[in-house]
Motif scaffolding. Structure first.
Motif, PDB file in Angstrom:
ATOM      1  N   VAL A 164      -6.416  -2.816  -2.638  1.00 11.80           N
ATOM      2  CA  VAL A 164      -6.821  -1.932  -3.725  1.00 11.80           C
ATOM      3  C   VAL A 164      -8.106  -1.183  -3.374  1.00 11.80           C
ATOM      4  CG1 VAL A 164      -7.717  -1.903  -6.095  1.00 11.80           C
ATOM      5  CG2 VAL A 164      -5.627  -3.168  -5.574  1.00 11.80           C
ATOM      6  N   ASP A 165      -9.067  -1.869  -2.771  1.00  8.35           N
ATOM      7  CA  ASP A 165     -10.326  -1.214  -2.378  1.00  8.35           C
ATOM      8  C   ASP A 165     -10.062  -0.044  -1.433  1.00  8.35           C
ATOM      9  OD1 ASP A 165     -11.913  -2.852  -3.900  1.00  8.35           O
ATOM     10  OD2 ASP A 165     -12.367  -4.255  -2.273  1.00  8.35           O
ATOM     11  N   ASP A 166      -9.156  -0.221  -0.470  1.00  9.76           N
ATOM     12  CA  ASP A 166      -8.834   0.851   0.476  1.00  9.76           C
ATOM     13  C   ASP A 166      -8.137   2.011  -0.235  1.00  9.76           C
ATOM     14  OD1 ASP A 166      -9.917  -0.647   2.511  1.00  9.76           O
ATOM     15  OD2 ASP A 166      -7.993  -1.446   3.212  1.00  9.76           O
ATOM     16  N   ALA A 187      -6.550  -1.099 -10.298  1.00 13.07           N
ATOM     17  CA  ALA A 187      -7.085  -2.434 -10.559  1.00 13.07           C
ATOM     18  C   ALA A 187      -6.162  -3.506 -10.000  1.00 13.07           C
ATOM     19  CB  ALA A 187      -7.272  -2.660 -12.051  1.00 13.07           C
ATOM     20  N   PRO A 188      -6.730  -4.516  -9.324  1.00 11.57           N
ATOM     21  CA  PRO A 188      -5.924  -5.688  -8.969  1.00 11.57           C
ATOM     22  C   PRO A 188      -5.719  -6.562 -10.202  1.00 11.57           C
ATOM     23  CG  PRO A 188      -8.185  -6.028  -8.273  1.00 11.57           C
ATOM     24  CD  PRO A 188      -8.113  -4.642  -8.862  1.00 11.57           C
ATOM     25  N   GLU A 210      -8.348   6.811  -1.461  1.00 11.74           N
ATOM     26  CA  GLU A 210      -7.306   7.827  -1.306  1.00 11.74           C
ATOM     27  C   GLU A 210      -6.812   8.382  -2.635  1.00 11.74           C
ATOM     28  OE1 GLU A 210      -4.036   6.484   1.127  1.00 11.74           O
ATOM     29  OE2 GLU A 210      -5.262   4.903   2.013  1.00 11.74           O
ATOM     30  N   ILE A 211      -6.780   7.528  -3.658  1.00  6.83           N
ATOM     31  CA  ILE A 211      -6.123   7.887  -4.921  1.00  6.83           C
ATOM     32  C   ILE A 211      -7.175   8.093  -6.008  1.00  6.83           C
ATOM     33  CG2 ILE A 211      -4.516   7.087  -6.687  1.00  6.83           C
ATOM     34  CD1 ILE A 211      -3.048   5.552  -4.487  1.00  6.83           C
ATOM     35  N   ALA A 260       0.826  -1.206   0.000  1.00 12.17           N
ATOM     36  CA  ALA A 260       0.000   0.000   0.000  1.00 12.17           C
ATOM     37  C   ALA A 260       0.863   1.260   0.000  1.00 12.17           C
ATOM     38  CB  ALA A 260      -0.932  -0.008   1.207  1.00 12.17           C
ATOM     39  N   ASP A 261       1.928   1.251   0.793  1.00 12.11           N
ATOM     40  CA  ASP A 261       2.816   2.414   0.848  1.00 12.11           C
ATOM     41  C   ASP A 261       3.502   2.661  -0.495  1.00 12.11           C
ATOM     42  OD1 ASP A 261       2.208   2.959   3.466  1.00 12.11           O
ATOM     43  OD2 ASP A 261       3.934   1.886   4.307  1.00 12.11           O
ATOM     44  N   ILE A 262       3.897   1.566  -1.176  1.00 12.65           N
ATOM     45  CA  ILE A 262       4.560   1.706  -2.469  1.00 12.65           C
ATOM     46  C   ILE A 262       3.588   2.278  -3.516  1.00 12.65           C
ATOM     47  CG2 ILE A 262       5.538   0.390  -4.401  1.00 12.65           C
ATOM     48  CD1 ILE A 262       6.895  -1.381  -2.314  1.00 12.65           C
ATOM     49  N   VAL A 263       2.328   1.846  -3.476  1.00 11.63           N
ATOM     50  CA  VAL A 263       1.334   2.379  -4.413  1.00 11.63           C
ATOM     51  C   VAL A 263       1.115   3.870  -4.150  1.00 11.63           C
ATOM     52  CG1 VAL A 263      -1.069   2.260  -5.168  1.00 11.63           C
ATOM     53  CG2 VAL A 263       0.191   0.152  -4.729  1.00 11.63           C
TER      54      VAL A 263
END
Length: 496
Positions: free
Chosen positions: A156-158, A168-169, A162-163, A122-125
């Motif tokens: 991805v849902d979370d 997409a997964p 934010e983004i 998540a942090d990398i995304v």
């Protein structure tokens, strides 16, 4: 079975289409077993090589312009899509456009595989979006992420909260299918579920699914004759172009194996006609493909006028070169979208197909029908020895030794090199447009002549190379390492 875009993952080609990677026999037997339901793929007690489906999935997605691909896996896994990523950038530069797509790996280590790395992902995304501002983000799994059960869907849902761009997964764990073409379907599913929007208006465009853009100017010129504009997918396509795929007048592809899932889904969900035709390779393939497009968009007269004009230019030249090709015996090793298409072209040019080896075989496509390439061959009484193997070079060399052809044609560079080491002229059909249309067919015929006229390189190399295969292996039937299911008719290629 209907395509389910409400799910984040899809079934493999083995489960959806009854696809196989192990068979030896002939074309008619393969079709008969497909039709009566007795076709059962064989596993191998020895396997030399294969390809990871992640490469197919991520090479497609990393070609889209100005997106980010975040591959959640060890560093080695993150190399799978980089070749296409690099080629797409080179093509973009040649076209004079900017492509700011980034390809990032999460570098999973032993600690991550024990304790999980969801927060790290998540942090990398988040960092990827903050640093590069991509137009869309694809979060891809790997074998390591799949084995530990990393829940990329929830992550991805979370992140979507934010983004503000599509995320997409991409469930492309390499172990899930032996058929790497499943990766093409996975990439299409990710685009369809995250980017494509319902139609608001009809556009004068045609979705064109291909690998790269090597014939872009030519295809734009051809389609302009019929009053439409092609949108090339996915190499250097923009996210905005993907959003509007549902508004196109039709969907076509350069290869049925590549484009079937996307075309079927757009037809099912949004009513965009999918042109199901043999590939536009050779004269017959090109004309059949054009006429199917003309019918789909209501421009039959313009298509026929174009065909008549181009026939007058190229057919006399093709007929002339056919005189020198007649009687040549060939072995083919390619994906099924090309093995059963190039074989048709070779016969069209007067050559004989001694053997066709397909890297896999789809018993049916997502519409439940036999692939058009196989259907065409059977309806026109074609038959030749055939096998199915996921790039098993030891089987290819057995076939070449058995058949002693004049030429070997492949869409895999490693396979081509081994044939040359064995002393056979080989042609690497790398470019998907190598046999496209009238001019491509003529150029291809001359390429064949160039390959067979001067065999000094192959002869010299074979004389100085010691291959790892012994006489014992060359004396075996090509299916010697296939494990036939209990009670199956173990019909071998040697008996075919």
């Amino acid at each position: 079975m209907a395509i389910q875009l409400d799910l984040s993952d899809i079934g493999t080609r083995e489960s959806r289409l009854g696809s196989i990677t192990g068979y030896a026999g002939d074309l008619k037997d393969l079709a008969r077993r497909s039709e009566c339901g007795t076709l059962r793929g064989c596993s191998r007690c020895f396997s030399q090589s294969s390809t990871c489906l992640s490469a197919c999935a991520l090479s497609q997605l990393s070609g889209i312009r100005d997106v980010a691909v975040v591959h959640h896996g060890p560093a080695g896994c993150s190399t799978t899509g980089t070749q296409s990523f690099r080629v797409t950038k080179q093509v973009a530069k040649k076209r004079g456009i900017e492509n700011h797509t980034v390809y990032i790996g999460t570098d999973m280590d032993e600690n991550d595989t024990i304790f999980g790395a969801g927060e790290k992902l998540a942090d990398i995304v988040r960092t990827t979006y903050r640093r590069y501002h991509p137009q869309a983000i694809f979060v891809a799994s790997s074998c390591a992420a799949g084995v530990i059960g990393e829940d990329i869907d929830s992550i991805v849902d979370d992140l979507r909260e934010e983004i503000p761009v599509p995320i997409a997964p991409v469930h492309c764990e390499g172990f899930k299918s032996r058929i790497w073409a499943t990766g093409f379907d996975i990439s299409d599913h990710a685009v369809l579920t995250s980017i494509v929007e319902p139609p608001k208006e009809k556009r004068n465009t045609i979705n064109f699914k291909n690998f790269y853009e090597s014939a872009r100017p030519e295809i734009i010129k051809i389609f302009a004759e019929f009053g439409v504009k092609p949108v090339f997918l996915y190499a250097n396509a923009t996210v905005d172009e993907l959003r509007h795929m549902s508004e196109a007048r039709a969907t076509v592809c350069i290869c049925g194996t590549l484009g079937n899932y996307l075309g079927t889904a757009l037809e099912q969900e949004y009513g965009v006609p999918y042109v199901r035709s043999i590939n536009p390779l050779g004269v017959t393939g090109f004309e059949t493909w054009l006429r199917a497009i003309g019918k789909a968009i209501g421009e039959e007269e313009k298509v026929e006028a174009y065909i008549a004009r181009e026939r007058a230019i190229y057919l006399p030249k093709i007929e002339e070169v056919k005189k020198e090709l007649r009687g040549l015996r060939c072995v083919i090793g390619m994906g099924p979208g090309y093995t059963f298409e190039v074989s048709r072209v070779l016969q069209e040019l007067g050559m004989e197909v001694a053997w066709g080896a397909a890297w896999h075989y789809d018993k049916q496509y997502d519409n439940g029908k036999v692939p058009p390439s196989m259907d065409y061959l059977l309806k026109h009484g074609q038959n030749f020895k055939a096998s199915v193997a996921d790039q098993q070079n030891f089987e290819v060399l057995n076939i070449l030794n058995r058949e002693q052809p004049d030429l070997y044609l492949s869409r895999h560079p490693g396979s081509t090199v081994w044939a040359i080491k064995q002393g056979f002229p080989a042609l690497f059909v790398a470019d998907e447009y190598m046999i496209f249309g009238y001019k491509g067919t003529l150029d291809f015929a001359y390429e064949v002549l160039n390959a067979i006229r001067n065999r000094s390189f192959e002869k010299n190399l074979a004389a100085h190379v010691r291959l790892p295969y012994t006489k014992w292996w060359y004396d075996q039937n090509v299916d010697a390492f296939l494990e036939h299911p209990a009670g199956a008719d173990a019909k071998t290629a040697g008996e075919a």
